[in-house]
Design a protein around this motif. Structure first.
Motif, PDB file in Angstrom:
ATOM      1  N   VAL A  49       0.849  -1.196   0.000  1.00 58.58           N
ATOM      2  CA  VAL A  49       0.000   0.000   0.000  1.00 58.58           C
ATOM      3  C   VAL A  49       0.879   1.239   0.000  1.00 58.58           C
ATOM      4  O   VAL A  49       1.835   1.343   0.782  1.00 58.58           O
ATOM      5  N   THR A  50       0.551   2.206  -0.859  1.00 61.23           N
ATOM      6  CA  THR A  50       1.388   3.403  -0.980  1.00 61.23           C
ATOM      7  C   THR A  50       0.746   4.665  -0.412  1.00 61.23           C
ATOM      8  O   THR A  50       1.434   5.651  -0.173  1.00 61.23           O
ATOM      9  N   ASP A  51      -0.575   4.646  -0.223  1.00 62.42           N
ATOM     10  CA  ASP A  51      -1.241   5.847   0.277  1.00 62.42           C
ATOM     11  C   ASP A  51      -2.557   5.470   0.941  1.00 62.42           C
ATOM     12  O   ASP A  51      -2.960   4.296   0.971  1.00 62.42           O
ATOM     13  N   ALA A  52      -3.245   6.496   1.466  1.00 65.02           N
ATOM     14  CA  ALA A  52      -4.504   6.269   2.185  1.00 65.02           C
ATOM     15  C   ALA A  52      -5.566   5.670   1.279  1.00 65.02           C
ATOM     16  O   ALA A  52      -6.334   4.798   1.693  1.00 65.02           O
ATOM     17  N   ALA A  53      -5.604   6.122   0.028  1.00 65.73           N
ATOM     18  CA  ALA A  53      -6.598   5.603  -0.909  1.00 65.73           C
ATOM     19  C   ALA A  53      -6.416   4.103  -1.114  1.00 65.73           C
ATOM     20  O   ALA A  53      -7.389   3.346  -1.219  1.00 65.73           O
ATOM     21  N   LEU A  75     -15.839   1.187   9.314  1.00 66.58           N
ATOM     22  CA  LEU A  75     -15.500   0.468   8.091  1.00 66.58           C
ATOM     23  C   LEU A  75     -16.304   0.943   6.879  1.00 66.58           C
ATOM     24  O   LEU A  75     -15.749   1.061   5.775  1.00 66.58           O
ATOM     25  N   PRO A  76     -17.598   1.270   7.009  1.00 66.39           N
ATOM     26  CA  PRO A  76     -18.333   1.767   5.841  1.00 66.39           C
ATOM     27  C   PRO A  76     -17.991   3.207   5.461  1.00 66.39           C
ATOM     28  O   PRO A  76     -18.314   3.650   4.355  1.00 66.39           O
ATOM     29  N   ASN A  77     -17.351   3.953   6.365  1.00 66.57           N
ATOM     30  CA  ASN A  77     -17.118   5.388   6.156  1.00 66.57           C
ATOM     31  C   ASN A  77     -15.758   5.627   5.491  1.00 66.57           C
ATOM     32  O   ASN A  77     -14.869   6.262   6.048  1.00 66.57           O
ATOM     33  N   PHE A  80     -14.418   9.278   4.866  1.00 68.39           N
ATOM     34  CA  PHE A  80     -14.015   9.883   6.136  1.00 68.39           C
ATOM     35  C   PHE A  80     -12.660   9.346   6.587  1.00 68.39           C
ATOM     36  O   PHE A  80     -11.764  10.115   6.969  1.00 68.39           O
ATOM     37  N   ILE A  81     -12.477   8.034   6.520  1.00 69.59           N
ATOM     38  CA  ILE A  81     -11.220   7.425   6.950  1.00 69.59           C
ATOM     39  C   ILE A  81     -10.070   7.857   6.040  1.00 69.59           C
ATOM     40  O   ILE A  81      -8.949   8.103   6.509  1.00 69.59           O
ATOM     41  N   GLN A  82     -10.331   7.987   4.751  1.00 71.57           N
ATOM     42  CA  GLN A  82      -9.274   8.438   3.845  1.00 71.57           C
ATOM     43  C   GLN A  82      -8.835   9.855   4.202  1.00 71.57           C
ATOM     44  O   GLN A  82      -7.639  10.176   4.165  1.00 71.57           O
ATOM     45  N   LYS A  83      -9.777  10.705   4.574  1.00 71.73           N
ATOM     46  CA  LYS A  83      -9.450  12.066   4.993  1.00 71.73           C
ATOM     47  C   LYS A  83      -8.642  12.043   6.291  1.00 71.73           C
ATOM     48  O   LYS A  83      -7.650  12.780   6.434  1.00 71.73           O
ATOM     49  N   VAL A  84      -9.045  11.202   7.224  1.00 73.79           N
ATOM     50  CA  VAL A  84      -8.312  11.063   8.490  1.00 73.79           C
ATOM     51  C   VAL A  84      -6.853  10.684   8.231  1.00 73.79           C
ATOM     52  O   VAL A  84      -5.929  11.230   8.835  1.00 73.79           O
ATOM     53  N   LEU A  85      -6.647   9.752   7.325  1.00 75.02           N
ATOM     54  CA  LEU A  85      -5.303   9.247   7.046  1.00 75.02           C
ATOM     55  C   LEU A  85      -4.465  10.184   6.184  1.00 75.02           C
ATOM     56  O   LEU A  85      -3.236  10.172   6.256  1.00 75.02           O
TER      57      LEU A  85
END
Length: 265
Positions: A49-53, A75-77, A80-85
């Protein structure tokens, strides 16, 4: 999971049994075939894995990663989690720094996708660390299906020493407790504070928690919780108070007394 945690008693006696058998129970829990498949997949794939996406696009990887920080309900969000990371955690405007729940910041820091340095998921030992956290969290959730209070006690045993050892200022440490719902519940109960204290101004809440620590242990300094004896004292107060508020419970005759006397390890 086919293995179910063994918790024969409630209150502090139950905690003594659970904490005394914890290493063995977690090991048996981790050996369940369903869990070992996820472990193998995470260990094989996480370094790619290279990034949040990339992380949020893989359901199995994300499930383990979120579970390691007690955030499995998100897990469904995925957006939101991608923004957090993705946000740099050192920026005041970062989403994690605007969220009351500080588990999100710990999650983002662990992976390091938003910083100027390469992400941490490729570092030696990263997979093992996250998997160990995930297994422990999964075990805690399994415990929680039988006893929510024991789940909270296990979370405190794991998280409080980590927080105390992070080198944060005393105020930041206490604010982290206030912003972590499971930990907050443990401290509130152990200190005999009402849940309604959360409606007070933040400075009054901080004072109440520090005063509670001083009454319990003689010190309001959060670094005291690097000492396992102080952590055990916190959990002892929590479990005794939860047992008292729940009223009498049916226990195997004499078993509680044997544990408290140290006859059962």
């Amino acid at each position: 999971m086919s293995f179910q945690p063994l918790i024969p008693l409630a209150g502090y006696a139950g905690w003594r049994f659970l904490s005394g058998s914890l290493e063995n129970q977690v090991a048996r829990f981790a050996g369940d075939p369903a869990g070992t498949r996820d472990v193998a997949y995470f260990r094989e794939k996480i370094g790619q894995v290279t990034d949040a996406a990339g992380l949020v696009s893989d359901f199995r990887l994300l499930r383990v990663a979120l579970g390691a920080f007690g955030l499995q309900d998100d897990l469904p969000n995925r957006a939101f989690i991608q923004k957090v990371l993705s946000d740099p955690v050192t920026a005041d405007t970062a989403l994690v720094n605007r969220l009351a729940d500080k588990r999100y910041r710990a999650f983002a820091e662990a992976f390091g996708f938003g910083g100027p340095l390469p992400p941490r998921n490729r570092l030696p030992g990263f997979a093992d660390n996250i998997l160990a956290r995930s297994t422990r969290q999964d075990f805690e959730r399994a415990v929680g299906s039988q006893s929510p209070d024991m789940r909270l006690a296990l979370a405190a045993q794991r998280e409080v020493p980590e927080l105390a050892a992070r080198g944060l200022t005393d105020t930041t440490s206490w604010l982290s407790v206030l912003g972590n719902p499971p930990l907050r519940k443990v401290f509130e109960t152990a200190f005999g504070l009402p849940a309604s204290i959360g409606t007070l101004d933040l400075d009054l809440q901080l004072k109440a928690f520090r005063d509670g620590a001083r009454r319990l242990s003689g010190s309001s300094d959060f670094t005291q919780f690097t000492d396992p004896v102080r952590v055990e004292g916190l959990i002892r107060s929590f479990t005794l108070r939860t047992e008292a508020s729940a009223g009498p419970s049916p226990l195997t005759p004499g078993y509680s007394a044997l544990i408290l006397l140290g006859a059962i390890r």
